[in-house]
Design an enzyme around this catalytic site. Sequence first.
Site, PDB file in Angstrom:
ATOM      1  CG  HIS A 125     -63.110 -91.761   1.840  1.00 36.25           C
ATOM      2  ND1 HIS A 125     -61.970 -92.033   2.565  1.00 36.25           N
ATOM      3  CD2 HIS A 125     -63.356 -90.440   2.014  1.00 36.25           C
ATOM      4  CE1 HIS A 125     -61.557 -90.911   3.157  1.00 36.25           C
ATOM      5  NE2 HIS A 125     -62.384 -89.945   2.843  1.00 36.25           N
ATOM      6  CG  ASP A 130     -64.169 -86.009   2.376  1.00 36.23           C
ATOM      7  OD1 ASP A 130     -64.086 -87.238   2.173  1.00 36.23           O
ATOM      8  OD2 ASP A 130     -63.539 -85.432   3.281  1.00 36.23           O
ATOM      9  CG  HIS A 182     -67.827 -85.059   6.753  1.00 36.85           C
ATOM     10  ND1 HIS A 182     -67.667 -85.592   5.491  1.00 36.85           N
ATOM     11  CD2 HIS A 182     -66.630 -85.218   7.385  1.00 36.85           C
ATOM     12  CE1 HIS A 182     -66.427 -86.049   5.368  1.00 36.85           C
ATOM     13  NE2 HIS A 182     -65.785 -85.831   6.499  1.00 36.85           N
TER      14      HIS A 182
END
Length: 307
Positions: free
Chosen positions: A78, A245, A268
Amino acid sequence: MLQQRTIKTLTRAVGVGLHSGQRVELTLRPAAPDTGIVFRRVDLPEPVDIPIRAESVVDTRMASTIGVGGAKVHTVEHLMSACAGLGLDNLYIDITAEEVPILDGSSASFVFLLQSAGVVLQNAPKKFIRVTRPVEVREGEGQQLKWARLEPYHGYKLRFEIDFAHPAVDSTGQSVEFDLGSGNYTRDIARARTFGFTKDVEMMRASGLALGGGLDNAIVMDDYKVLNADGLRYDDEFVKHKILDAIGDLYIVGRPLLAAYSAFRSGHAMNNRLLRELLAHEDAWEIATFESERQAPSGFAAPVQAW
């Protein structure tokens, strides 16, 4: 010349880690040209510097974690998204624990902190990683399929599609496209919060995760609806958080990208795999600078709009 950027003065924030629940202090400091973004674990007996780069990523479960030796910093995405959104190239980030504070669950607080410190130009050319041919990573088949791709583009745009079979998500957009050159990161993306389900939160807490999570820093859903009293900040906040993200995960490459990113159900781990796949093929990218703003992609020379 399109110039590098840092902040004018130092700024601080205090919060708790999303997963650890630990109190943590951040001090964001200006850095010289070509420093890059460097986290510094100042709580250790000997401070350890952890520079932002793709190979620094040591874990991608639930968040992006960077590390050097035994020193780690969890949940950097973030803050990295805010840095990318504001075009910051150089920054020292002193941190007193192993996880970046979650604050409100989005990048908005980080954007406010950085803009309050002031964004300044530096006398050095901004260095981009320009994608020169398509690169893709894939995983699974059928309903388990997920993928992420980078393609050549004179600028930086992102398209993301999610696939959540949940009434609250189904009623919002499941795909979104955003161009970073629009200058609208703070308005259109930065306020999108992380999200989760009550059943998952309970399981995660039993495993010692999500100890700092709650309705004040995440969108929380039961089996049917959003539980937050104020509802959503954007009609399509879920997929916009995935864009947020992705911007943060991809900025871990250490330089701003010139590319078109597209993804389906990525996260991720896959975003970091994509970066490593890109860097592993020297014919797929090059370093680019711009001697004049006219040569640069639209919107990249202008400061990002404040709130």
